[in-house]
Design a protein around this motif. Structure first.
Motif, PDB file in Angstrom:
ATOM      1  N   LYS A  49     -40.239  -2.099 -15.955  1.00  0.00           N
ATOM      2  CA  LYS A  49     -40.990  -1.629 -17.123  1.00  0.00           C
ATOM      3  C   LYS A  49     -40.195  -1.110 -18.344  1.00  0.00           C
ATOM      4  CE  LYS A  49     -45.043   1.192 -18.611  1.00  0.00           C
ATOM      5  NZ  LYS A  49     -46.280   1.943 -18.028  1.00  0.00           N
ATOM      6  N   ASP A  50     -39.589  -0.067 -18.105  1.00  0.00           N
ATOM      7  CA  ASP A  50     -38.700   0.499 -19.552  1.00  0.00           C
ATOM      8  C   ASP A  50     -37.445   1.147 -18.692  1.00  0.00           C
ATOM      9  OD1 ASP A  50     -39.832   2.792 -18.412  1.00  0.00           O
ATOM     10  OD2 ASP A  50     -41.286   2.817 -19.843  1.00  0.00           O
ATOM     11  N   LYS A  51     -36.711   1.754 -19.659  1.00  0.00           N
ATOM     12  CA  LYS A  51     -35.615   2.587 -19.263  1.00  0.00           C
ATOM     13  C   LYS A  51     -35.650   3.767 -18.278  1.00  0.00           C
ATOM     14  CE  LYS A  51     -32.973   4.834 -22.286  1.00  0.00           C
ATOM     15  NZ  LYS A  51     -31.753   5.349 -23.088  1.00  0.00           N
ATOM     16  N   GLU A  52     -36.796   4.523 -18.549  1.00  0.00           N
ATOM     17  CA  GLU A  52     -37.375   5.342 -17.711  1.00  0.00           C
ATOM     18  C   GLU A  52     -37.693   4.930 -16.296  1.00  0.00           C
ATOM     19  OE1 GLU A  52     -39.435   9.810 -17.806  1.00  0.00           O
ATOM     20  OE2 GLU A  52     -39.872   8.582 -19.341  1.00  0.00           O
ATOM     21  N   LEU A  54     -36.468   2.577 -14.909  1.00  0.00           N
ATOM     22  CA  LEU A  54     -35.394   2.039 -14.142  1.00  0.00           C
ATOM     23  C   LEU A  54     -34.406   3.479 -13.577  1.00  0.00           C
ATOM     24  CD1 LEU A  54     -32.820   0.404 -13.220  1.00  0.00           C
ATOM     25  CD2 LEU A  54     -32.103   0.414 -15.574  1.00  0.00           C
ATOM     26  N   PHE A  55     -34.501   4.243 -14.368  1.00  0.00           N
ATOM     27  CA  PHE A  55     -33.949   5.717 -14.127  1.00  0.00           C
ATOM     28  C   PHE A  55     -34.540   6.307 -12.725  1.00  0.00           C
ATOM     29  CE2 PHE A  55     -32.955  10.356 -13.982  1.00  0.00           C
ATOM     30  CZ  PHE A  55     -31.625  10.419 -14.245  1.00  0.00           C
ATOM     31  N   GLU A  56     -35.998   6.302 -12.826  1.00  0.00           N
ATOM     32  CA  GLU A  56     -36.882   6.750 -11.707  1.00  0.00           C
ATOM     33  C   GLU A  56     -36.801   5.854 -10.537  1.00  0.00           C
ATOM     34  OE1 GLU A  56     -41.545   7.907 -10.907  1.00  0.00           O
ATOM     35  OE2 GLU A  56     -41.051   6.966 -12.895  1.00  0.00           O
ATOM     36  N   ALA A  57     -36.256   4.749 -10.488  1.00  0.00           N
ATOM     37  CA  ALA A  57     -36.215   3.938  -9.379  1.00  0.00           C
ATOM     38  C   ALA A  57     -34.949   4.376  -8.736  1.00  0.00           C
ATOM     39  CB  ALA A  57     -36.012   2.456  -9.626  1.00  0.00           C
ATOM     40  N   ILE A  58     -34.121   4.713  -9.321  1.00  0.00           N
ATOM     41  CA  ILE A  58     -32.563   5.300  -8.658  1.00  0.00           C
ATOM     42  C   ILE A  58     -32.960   6.739  -8.252  1.00  0.00           C
ATOM     43  CG2 ILE A  58     -30.348   5.896  -9.249  1.00  0.00           C
ATOM     44  CD1 ILE A  58     -30.308   3.690 -11.359  1.00  0.00           C
ATOM     45  N   VAL A  59     -33.468   7.728  -9.139  1.00  0.00           N
ATOM     46  CA  VAL A  59     -33.449   8.955  -8.900  1.00  0.00           C
ATOM     47  C   VAL A  59     -34.759   9.501  -8.064  1.00  0.00           C
ATOM     48  CG1 VAL A  59     -33.641  11.172 -10.010  1.00  0.00           C
ATOM     49  CG2 VAL A  59     -32.032   9.534 -10.765  1.00  0.00           C
ATOM     50  N   GLY A  60     -35.895   8.933  -8.358  1.00  0.00           N
ATOM     51  CA  GLY A  60     -37.243   9.344  -7.920  1.00  0.00           C
ATOM     52  C   GLY A  60     -37.198   9.512  -6.429  1.00  0.00           C
TER      53      GLY A  60
END
Length: 206
Positions: A49-52, A54-60
């Protein structure tokens, strides 16, 4: 086409992890990530969806695990009979911190991203959330001490916040600096002894 798509998700995740670790969320570039992953920014938007996202997919998942386990331990401690809580406070807290530290070491890069590279995302409040949970648990424990007939002297909310924030900052430094595991365990034990003694002093429970 199917063969061309194989492994794209994994390459994006790996390249994004490196980009976020190096530059942090705010300065990370989706274009750079896409180029290094051998794909397009459109491919990233399609998958995350967006950069956040992508970040969430790694960190969440790691944020969820840490917060869930931390809250669970607090609830388990609060469920102990009041008379058992004082003698178990240091042990339960120490075991929890060690368990979470070990998890962070097993997922070092993702947890480093969570701790220090999340500015601009909802995960930027990670430390503040830990402090708030610990503060609420401390208040519950003070009520237990009062119930047991050993009330604590009044503790300034500002001082309490400073101490708890300092404790977690000290704790998370182990992960940020990737201290060798054996040293980290020793450091955690010493830190735990220091803060436990300090809290007992402030709470009049020496």
């Amino acid at each position: 086409m199917a063969k061309q798509r194989e492994g794209v998700y994994e390459r994006i995740i790996e390249c994004a992890r490196k980009e976020f670790l190096e530059k942090g969320y705010m300065d990370a570039s989706l274009r750079t990530i896409a180029t290094q992953a051998g794909t397009t920014t459109g491919s990233i938007y399609t998958r995350f969806k967006d950069k956040e996202g992508l970040f969430e997919a790694i960190v969440g998942p790691h944020y969820d695990h840490i917060m869930s386990r931390f809250c669970q331990v607090q609830e388990e401690f609060a469920a102990l009979p009041a008379e058992q809580q004082p003698e178990n406070m240091g042990k339960v807290s120490g075991n929890c911190m060690l368990e979470i530290l070990q998890y962070c070491y097993e997922h070092m890069e993702e947890c480093q991203m969570l701790i220090s590279k999340a500015e601009g995302t909802r995960y930027a409040s990670f430390l503040d959330e830990l402090v708030e949970i610990e503060s609420k648990a401390t208040h519950k424990y003070l009520q237990v001490l009062e119930h047991l007939g050993n009330p604590s002297p009044s503790i300034s909310p500002r001082l309490e916040h400073i101490i708890i924030t300092g404790m977690f900052n000290t704790y998370l430094e182990l992960v940020l600096h990737q201290m060798p595991w054996e040293e980290a365990v020793l450091y955690l034990e010493e830190m735990q002894a220091f803060y436990t003694a300090g809290w007992m002093k402030l709470m009049g429970q020496e």
